[in-house]
Design a protein around this motif. Sequence first.
Motif, PDB file in Angstrom:
ATOM      1  N   ILE A   2       0.832  -1.194   0.000  1.00  0.00           N
ATOM      2  CA  ILE A   2       0.000   0.000   0.000  1.00  0.00           C
ATOM      3  C   ILE A   2       0.872   1.252   0.000  1.00  0.00           C
ATOM      4  N   GLY A   3       1.966   1.218   0.721  1.00  0.00           N
ATOM      5  CA  GLY A   3       2.883   2.354   0.764  1.00  0.00           C
ATOM      6  C   GLY A   3       3.444   2.678  -0.613  1.00  0.00           C
ATOM      7  N   ASN A   4       3.715   1.676  -1.423  1.00  0.00           N
ATOM      8  CA  ASN A   4       4.248   1.901  -2.760  1.00  0.00           C
ATOM      9  C   ASN A   4       3.236   2.627  -3.640  1.00  0.00           C
ATOM     10  N   ARG A   5       1.975   2.268  -3.540  1.00  0.00           N
ATOM     11  CA  ARG A   5       0.943   2.951  -4.337  1.00  0.00           C
ATOM     12  C   ARG A   5       0.822   4.399  -3.912  1.00  0.00           C
ATOM     13  N   SER A   6       0.927   4.646  -2.637  1.00  0.00           N
ATOM     14  CA  SER A   6       0.860   6.015  -2.139  1.00  0.00           C
ATOM     15  C   SER A   6       2.032   6.836  -2.682  1.00  0.00           C
ATOM     16  N   ASN A   7       3.231   6.244  -2.696  1.00  0.00           N
ATOM     17  CA  ASN A   7       4.399   6.947  -3.244  1.00  0.00           C
ATOM     18  C   ASN A   7       4.225   7.226  -4.727  1.00  0.00           C
ATOM     19  N   LEU A   8       3.659   6.268  -5.466  1.00  0.00           N
ATOM     20  CA  LEU A   8       3.439   6.464  -6.899  1.00  0.00           C
ATOM     21  C   LEU A   8       2.463   7.604  -7.140  1.00  0.00           C
ATOM     22  N   ARG A   9       1.425   7.683  -6.331  1.00  0.00           N
ATOM     23  CA  ARG A   9       0.465   8.778  -6.479  1.00  0.00           C
ATOM     24  C   ARG A   9       1.145  10.120  -6.192  1.00  0.00           C
ATOM     25  N   THR A  10       1.963  10.155  -5.164  1.00  0.00           N
ATOM     26  CA  THR A  10       2.656  11.394  -4.813  1.00  0.00           C
ATOM     27  C   THR A  10       3.598  11.818  -5.936  1.00  0.00           C
ATOM     28  N   TYR A  11       4.403  10.872  -6.435  1.00  0.00           N
ATOM     29  CA  TYR A  11       5.328  11.207  -7.525  1.00  0.00           C
ATOM     30  C   TYR A  11       4.579  11.571  -8.797  1.00  0.00           C
ATOM     31  N   GLY A  12       3.480  10.904  -9.056  1.00  0.00           N
ATOM     32  CA  GLY A  12       2.659  11.237 -10.229  1.00  0.00           C
ATOM     33  C   GLY A  12       2.094  12.645 -10.120  1.00  0.00           C
ATOM     34  N   SER A  13       1.638  13.013  -8.927  1.00  0.00           N
ATOM     35  CA  SER A  13       1.101  14.353  -8.711  1.00  0.00           C
ATOM     36  C   SER A  13       2.185  15.410  -8.868  1.00  0.00           C
ATOM     37  N   ILE A  14       3.351  15.134  -8.330  1.00  0.00           N
ATOM     38  CA  ILE A  14       4.466  16.081  -8.458  1.00  0.00           C
ATOM     39  C   ILE A  14       4.868  16.224  -9.916  1.00  0.00           C
ATOM     40  N   SER A  15       4.952  15.128 -10.643  1.00  0.00           N
ATOM     41  CA  SER A  15       5.320  15.183 -12.058  1.00  0.00           C
ATOM     42  C   SER A  15       4.302  15.982 -12.855  1.00  0.00           C
ATOM     43  N   LEU A  16       3.032  15.759 -12.577  1.00  0.00           N
ATOM     44  CA  LEU A  16       1.978  16.494 -13.269  1.00  0.00           C
ATOM     45  C   LEU A  16       2.075  17.986 -12.957  1.00  0.00           C
ATOM     46  N   PHE A  17       2.360  18.318 -11.705  1.00  0.00           N
ATOM     47  CA  PHE A  17       2.516  19.705 -11.302  1.00  0.00           C
ATOM     48  C   PHE A  17       3.693  20.359 -12.029  1.00  0.00           C
ATOM     49  N   VAL A  18       4.815  19.658 -12.128  1.00  0.00           N
ATOM     50  CA  VAL A  18       6.000  20.188 -12.805  1.00  0.00           C
ATOM     51  C   VAL A  18       5.714  20.416 -14.291  1.00  0.00           C
ATOM     52  N   VAL A  19       5.028  19.483 -14.924  1.00  0.00           N
ATOM     53  CA  VAL A  19       4.680  19.628 -16.342  1.00  0.00           C
ATOM     54  C   VAL A  19       3.750  20.823 -16.528  1.00  0.00           C
ATOM     55  N   ALA A  20       2.748  20.954 -15.679  1.00  0.00           N
ATOM     56  CA  ALA A  20       1.816  22.075 -15.783  1.00  0.00           C
ATOM     57  C   ALA A  20       2.536  23.402 -15.567  1.00  0.00           C
ATOM     58  N   LEU A  21       3.443  23.448 -14.610  1.00  0.00           N
ATOM     59  CA  LEU A  21       4.200  24.665 -14.334  1.00  0.00           C
ATOM     60  C   LEU A  21       5.105  25.034 -15.513  1.00  0.00           C
ATOM     61  N   THR A  22       5.704  24.050 -16.140  1.00  0.00           N
ATOM     62  CA  THR A  22       6.548  24.289 -17.311  1.00  0.00           C
ATOM     63  C   THR A  22       5.728  24.848 -18.469  1.00  0.00           C
ATOM     64  N   ILE A  23       4.571  24.253 -18.716  1.00  0.00           N
ATOM     65  CA  ILE A  23       3.701  24.730 -19.794  1.00  0.00           C
ATOM     66  C   ILE A  23       3.243  26.158 -19.513  1.00  0.00           C
ATOM     67  N   LEU A  24       2.883  26.440 -18.261  1.00  0.00           N
ATOM     68  CA  LEU A  24       2.478  27.791 -17.885  1.00  0.00           C
ATOM     69  C   LEU A  24       3.621  28.784 -18.090  1.00  0.00           C
ATOM     70  N   GLY A  25       4.841  28.407 -17.718  1.00  0.00           N
ATOM     71  CA  GLY A  25       5.998  29.278 -17.906  1.00  0.00           C
ATOM     72  C   GLY A  25       6.265  29.572 -19.368  1.00  0.00           C
ATOM     73  N   LEU A  26       6.153  28.557 -20.209  1.00  0.00           N
ATOM     74  CA  LEU A  26       6.367  28.762 -21.649  1.00  0.00           C
ATOM     75  C   LEU A  26       5.294  29.670 -22.237  1.00  0.00           C
ATOM     76  N   TYR A  27       4.057  29.477 -21.805  1.00  0.00           N
ATOM     77  CA  TYR A  27       2.975  30.327 -22.290  1.00  0.00           C
ATOM     78  C   TYR A  27       3.185  31.768 -21.841  1.00  0.00           C
ATOM     79  N   LEU A  28       3.579  31.953 -20.577  1.00  0.00           N
ATOM     80  CA  LEU A  28       3.812  33.292 -20.044  1.00  0.00           C
ATOM     81  C   LEU A  28       4.939  33.980 -20.804  1.00  0.00           C
ATOM     82  N   ARG A  29       6.017  33.260 -21.098  1.00  0.00           N
ATOM     83  CA  ARG A  29       7.127  33.822 -21.867  1.00  0.00           C
ATOM     84  C   ARG A  29       6.659  34.250 -23.252  1.00  0.00           C
ATOM     85  N   PHE A  30       5.872  33.383 -23.916  1.00  0.00           N
ATOM     86  CA  PHE A  30       5.345  33.708 -25.240  1.00  0.00           C
ATOM     87  C   PHE A  30       4.459  34.946 -25.174  1.00  0.00           C
TER      88      PHE A  30
END
Length: 120
Positions: A2-30
Amino acid sequence: MIGNRSNLRTYGSISLFVVALTILGLYLRFWIMNEGSIAYKDDHGSVAINWLLPLAYLGDSRAQWLVGCAFEHQLDPSEENRKNANYWFNRAGKLPSSLNGSLVADESRVKFFKRECGEL
């Protein structure tokens, strides 16, 4: 297990956040670059400088070049504005070594800047 699934969800959420932040930064620069370029094309040099300076300070060479063009062409012709233009052209790495750091005859400067800044 169960702990492994929780870690995967956390890392997945962080990865999604980083991707969204990168896309937002590129849009803001444009968006900032677009607004600054429009202001420059409409001969609003001080507005263009206000839009583009944050990107220029962050190292964006196109923003540095446009800030130099705005100082050179769209603000009052003064020694201080020429120095500012030279500073930003040097930062952009686009100033030929024959013009680097020195104020040369106006004729050669006019030809150079019309060729490089005139048609964006």
